[in-house]
Motif scaffolding. Sequence first.
Motif, PDB file in Angstrom:
ATOM      1  N   GLU A  48     -49.943  13.228  -8.901  1.00 32.84           N
ATOM      2  CA  GLU A  48     -50.240  14.006 -10.103  1.00 32.84           C
ATOM      3  C   GLU A  48     -49.244  13.705 -11.213  1.00 32.84           C
ATOM      4  OE1 GLU A  48     -50.633  18.171  -9.421  1.00 32.84           O
ATOM      5  OE2 GLU A  48     -51.798  17.908  -7.594  1.00 32.84           O
ATOM      6  N   GLN A  49     -47.972  13.550 -10.818  1.00 28.17           N
ATOM      7  CA  GLN A  49     -46.941  13.229 -11.798  1.00 28.17           C
ATOM      8  C   GLN A  49     -46.007  12.174 -11.209  1.00 28.17           C
ATOM      9  OE1 GLN A  49     -45.440  15.917 -14.679  1.00 28.17           O
ATOM     10  NE2 GLN A  49     -46.387  17.700 -13.723  1.00 28.17           N
ATOM     11  N   VAL A  50     -45.573  11.262 -12.069  1.00 28.60           N
ATOM     12  CA  VAL A  50     -44.668  10.189 -11.675  1.00 28.60           C
ATOM     13  C   VAL A  50     -43.410  10.307 -12.525  1.00 28.60           C
ATOM     14  CG1 VAL A  50     -44.338   7.684 -11.593  1.00 28.60           C
ATOM     15  CG2 VAL A  50     -46.558   8.674 -10.978  1.00 28.60           C
ATOM     16  N   PHE A  51     -42.268  10.532 -11.865  1.00 30.09           N
ATOM     17  CA  PHE A  51     -40.988  10.688 -12.538  1.00 30.09           C
ATOM     18  C   PHE A  51     -40.135   9.449 -12.262  1.00 30.09           C
ATOM     19  CE2 PHE A  51     -42.458  15.002 -11.511  1.00 30.09           C
ATOM     20  CZ  PHE A  51     -42.417  15.594 -12.769  1.00 30.09           C
ATOM     21  N   LEU A  52     -39.782   8.724 -13.320  1.00 28.64           N
ATOM     22  CA  LEU A  52     -39.067   7.459 -13.202  1.00 28.64           C
ATOM     23  C   LEU A  52     -37.732   7.548 -13.929  1.00 28.64           C
ATOM     24  CD1 LEU A  52     -42.129   5.182 -14.027  1.00 28.64           C
ATOM     25  CD2 LEU A  52     -41.355   5.930 -11.765  1.00 28.64           C
ATOM     26  N   SER A  53     -36.678   7.119 -13.259  1.00 25.53           N
ATOM     27  CA  SER A  53     -35.336   7.274 -13.829  1.00 25.53           C
ATOM     28  C   SER A  53     -35.195   6.586 -15.180  1.00 25.53           C
ATOM     29  CB  SER A  53     -34.289   6.718 -12.853  1.00 25.53           C
ATOM     30  OG  SER A  53     -34.479   5.325 -12.634  1.00 25.53           O
ATOM     31  N   HIS A  54     -35.830   5.424 -15.359  1.00 25.79           N
ATOM     32  CA  HIS A  54     -35.643   4.709 -16.618  1.00 25.79           C
ATOM     33  C   HIS A  54     -36.355   5.399 -17.781  1.00 25.79           C
ATOM     34  CE1 HIS A  54     -39.544   2.881 -15.413  1.00 25.79           C
ATOM     35  NE2 HIS A  54     -39.742   2.728 -16.707  1.00 25.79           N
ATOM     36  N   GLU A  55     -37.322   6.260 -17.471  1.00 29.93           N
ATOM     37  CA  GLU A  55     -37.978   7.041 -18.521  1.00 29.93           C
ATOM     38  C   GLU A  55     -37.238   8.354 -18.790  1.00 29.93           C
ATOM     39  OE1 GLU A  55     -42.579   5.465 -17.875  1.00 29.93           O
ATOM     40  OE2 GLU A  55     -42.038   7.506 -17.275  1.00 29.93           O
ATOM     41  N   ILE A  56     -36.667   8.934 -17.732  1.00 30.80           N
ATOM     42  CA  ILE A  56     -35.962  10.206 -17.864  1.00 30.80           C
ATOM     43  C   ILE A  56     -34.563   9.998 -18.451  1.00 30.80           C
ATOM     44  CG2 ILE A  56     -35.066  12.195 -16.576  1.00 30.80           C
ATOM     45  CD1 ILE A  56     -37.306  11.644 -14.515  1.00 30.80           C
ATOM     46  N   GLY A  57     -33.953   8.850 -18.135  1.00 31.86           N
ATOM     47  CA  GLY A  57     -32.606   8.563 -18.618  1.00 31.86           C
ATOM     48  C   GLY A  57     -31.511   9.042 -17.691  1.00 31.86           C
ATOM     49  N   VAL A  58     -31.876   9.449 -16.475  1.00 31.04           N
ATOM     50  CA  VAL A  58     -30.937   9.945 -15.467  1.00 31.04           C
ATOM     51  C   VAL A  58     -31.362   9.405 -14.108  1.00 31.04           C
ATOM     52  CG1 VAL A  58     -29.910  11.985 -14.383  1.00 31.04           C
ATOM     53  CG2 VAL A  58     -30.623  12.077 -16.780  1.00 31.04           C
ATOM     54  N   MET A  59     -30.377   9.090 -13.262  1.00 27.79           N
ATOM     55  CA  MET A  59     -30.656   8.580 -11.924  1.00 27.79           C
ATOM     56  C   MET A  59     -30.260   9.589 -10.852  1.00 27.79           C
ATOM     57  SD  MET A  59     -29.268   4.636 -12.135  1.00 27.79           S
ATOM     58  CE  MET A  59     -29.531   4.361 -10.362  1.00 27.79           C
ATOM     59  N   LYS A  60     -31.001   9.577  -9.748  1.00 27.03           N
ATOM     60  CA  LYS A  60     -30.534  10.263  -8.549  1.00 27.03           C
ATOM     61  C   LYS A  60     -29.207   9.608  -8.130  1.00 27.03           C
ATOM     62  CE  LYS A  60     -34.261   8.924  -6.508  1.00 27.03           C
ATOM     63  NZ  LYS A  60     -35.289   8.597  -5.491  1.00 27.03           N
ATOM     64  N   PRO A  61     -28.233  10.322  -7.629  1.00 25.25           N
ATOM     65  CA  PRO A  61     -28.277  11.705  -7.164  1.00 25.25           C
ATOM     66  C   PRO A  61     -27.822  12.746  -8.199  1.00 25.25           C
ATOM     67  CG  PRO A  61     -26.253  10.695  -6.411  1.00 25.25           C
ATOM     68  CD  PRO A  61     -27.006   9.633  -7.177  1.00 25.25           C
ATOM     69  N   ASP A  62     -27.821  12.426  -9.469  1.00 28.24           N
ATOM     70  CA  ASP A  62     -27.438  13.407 -10.482  1.00 28.24           C
ATOM     71  C   ASP A  62     -28.352  14.626 -10.377  1.00 28.24           C
ATOM     72  OD1 ASP A  62     -27.005  14.859 -12.872  1.00 28.24           O
ATOM     73  OD2 ASP A  62     -26.443  13.045 -13.956  1.00 28.24           O
ATOM     74  N   PRO A  63     -27.802  15.814 -10.177  1.00 26.66           N
ATOM     75  CA  PRO A  63     -28.651  17.014 -10.064  1.00 26.66           C
ATOM     76  C   PRO A  63     -29.554  17.224 -11.279  1.00 26.66           C
ATOM     77  CG  PRO A  63     -26.406  17.512  -9.375  1.00 26.66           C
ATOM     78  CD  PRO A  63     -26.377  16.134  -9.966  1.00 26.66           C
ATOM     79  N   ALA A  64     -29.169  16.668 -12.423  1.00 27.90           N
ATOM     80  CA  ALA A  64     -29.965  16.858 -13.637  1.00 27.90           C
ATOM     81  C   ALA A  64     -31.382  16.327 -13.479  1.00 27.90           C
ATOM     82  CB  ALA A  64     -29.287  16.188 -14.833  1.00 27.90           C
ATOM     83  N   ILE A  65     -31.554  15.265 -12.690  1.00 33.04           N
ATOM     84  CA  ILE A  65     -32.894  14.695 -12.545  1.00 33.04           C
ATOM     85  C   ILE A  65     -33.788  15.629 -11.730  1.00 33.04           C
ATOM     86  CG2 ILE A  65     -32.550  13.313 -10.431  1.00 33.04           C
ATOM     87  CD1 ILE A  65     -34.089  11.038 -11.917  1.00 33.04           C
ATOM     88  N   PHE A  66     -33.203  16.345 -10.777  1.00 29.05           N
ATOM     89  CA  PHE A  66     -33.983  17.305  -9.985  1.00 29.05           C
ATOM     90  C   PHE A  66     -34.335  18.540 -10.818  1.00 29.05           C
ATOM     91  CE2 PHE A  66     -31.529  14.852  -6.852  1.00 29.05           C
ATOM     92  CZ  PHE A  66     -32.578  14.366  -6.080  1.00 29.05           C
ATOM     93  N   HIS A  67     -33.393  18.979 -11.644  1.00 33.00           N
ATOM     94  CA  HIS A  67     -33.697  20.094 -12.540  1.00 33.00           C
ATOM     95  C   HIS A  67     -34.809  19.713 -13.518  1.00 33.00           C
ATOM     96  CE1 HIS A  67     -30.614  22.843 -11.188  1.00 33.00           C
ATOM     97  NE2 HIS A  67     -29.664  21.923 -11.344  1.00 33.00           N
ATOM     98  N   HIS A  68     -34.787  18.471 -13.977  1.00 31.08           N
ATOM     99  CA  HIS A  68     -35.834  17.986 -14.884  1.00 31.08           C
ATOM    100  C   HIS A  68     -37.199  18.044 -14.209  1.00 31.08           C
ATOM    101  CE1 HIS A  68     -37.779  15.274 -17.846  1.00 31.08           C
ATOM    102  NE2 HIS A  68     -38.352  14.741 -16.784  1.00 31.08           N
ATOM    103  N   VAL A  69     -37.272  17.570 -12.979  1.00 32.34           N
ATOM    104  CA  VAL A  69     -38.542  17.549 -12.246  1.00 32.34           C
ATOM    105  C   VAL A  69     -39.054  18.970 -12.014  1.00 32.34           C
ATOM    106  CG1 VAL A  69     -39.600  16.993 -10.027  1.00 32.34           C
ATOM    107  CG2 VAL A  69     -38.140  15.311 -11.167  1.00 32.34           C
ATOM    108  N   LEU A  70     -38.175  19.854 -11.586  1.00 39.35           N
ATOM    109  CA  LEU A  70     -38.592  21.238 -11.347  1.00 39.35           C
ATOM    110  C   LEU A  70     -39.106  21.890 -12.625  1.00 39.35           C
ATOM    111  CD1 LEU A  70     -35.665  22.432  -9.043  1.00 39.35           C
ATOM    112  CD2 LEU A  70     -38.013  21.958  -8.323  1.00 39.35           C
ATOM    113  N   ALA A  71     -38.435  21.610 -13.740  1.00 37.04           N
ATOM    114  CA  ALA A  71     -38.869  22.187 -15.017  1.00 37.04           C
ATOM    115  C   ALA A  71     -40.236  21.655 -15.425  1.00 37.04           C
ATOM    116  CB  ALA A  71     -37.838  21.891 -16.100  1.00 37.04           C
ATOM    117  N   LYS A  72     -40.454  20.361 -15.247  1.00 38.07           N
ATOM    118  CA  LYS A  72     -41.747  19.770 -15.611  1.00 38.07           C
ATOM    119  C   LYS A  72     -42.867  20.279 -14.708  1.00 38.07           C
ATOM    120  CE  LYS A  72     -40.681  17.056 -19.070  1.00 38.07           C
ATOM    121  NZ  LYS A  72     -41.278  17.239 -20.419  1.00 38.07           N
TER     122      LYS A  72
END
Length: 203
Positions: free
Chosen positions: A128-152
């Motif tokens: 349903e949704q594809v979350f890619l680090s190069h589009e988000i601007g953050v890589m795992k394991p940075d917690p910010a990427i998980f917060h971004h996904v949960l918010a979306k």
Amino acid sequence: MITHIISDMGGVLVALEWSERVSGLLGRSVPIDELHHLWINARSTVDFESGRIDFDTFAQNFIQEFDLQISPEQVQHEFLEFVQAPMPGCDEILEELKQQYHLSLLSNTNPAHYERLRDRYDFYAPFEQVFLSHEIGVMKPDPAIFHHVLAKLEIAPENAAFFDDGARNVTAAQTVGIHAYQVHSPQELGAIVETFETPALNP
């Protein structure tokens, strides 16, 4: 209750020749745990997979960072070969999961690998949704990427289950409050999901 399945791509659903290819480029054997650490700390790869540089600049920066005596073209060729095909059973397991859960992808990746899979396989269709680090601007394991996904996704962390082959990524997701598991195949992912309480309806 878990209503959302979020999966990593390479090493979970898609076969990689990561360790072999990087070891060949660097001229030394790189164990997989060291490779995960190297990948999230090397400036060239972080910049590329965070969307800050293009493929040509990545190849040049990778050579400089590791003081390699090879051409940018060789780096790009080997880099593209990291990503192989979806693992056996991947399509069937994803199709089964999407009948009961919202299905999303969360990957540290880059345009070169994303386009390679997109152009060769119908890999992204079940998500349903594809979350890619190069589009988000953050890589795992940075917690910010998980917060971004949960918010979306507009969900609480306890409603999500995350699957990754990297131990650091699993730990990072758990610190955010997500149910997270280290797996290395679609079959391992599916077996864990079978232990969940199934949602009464596809939410």
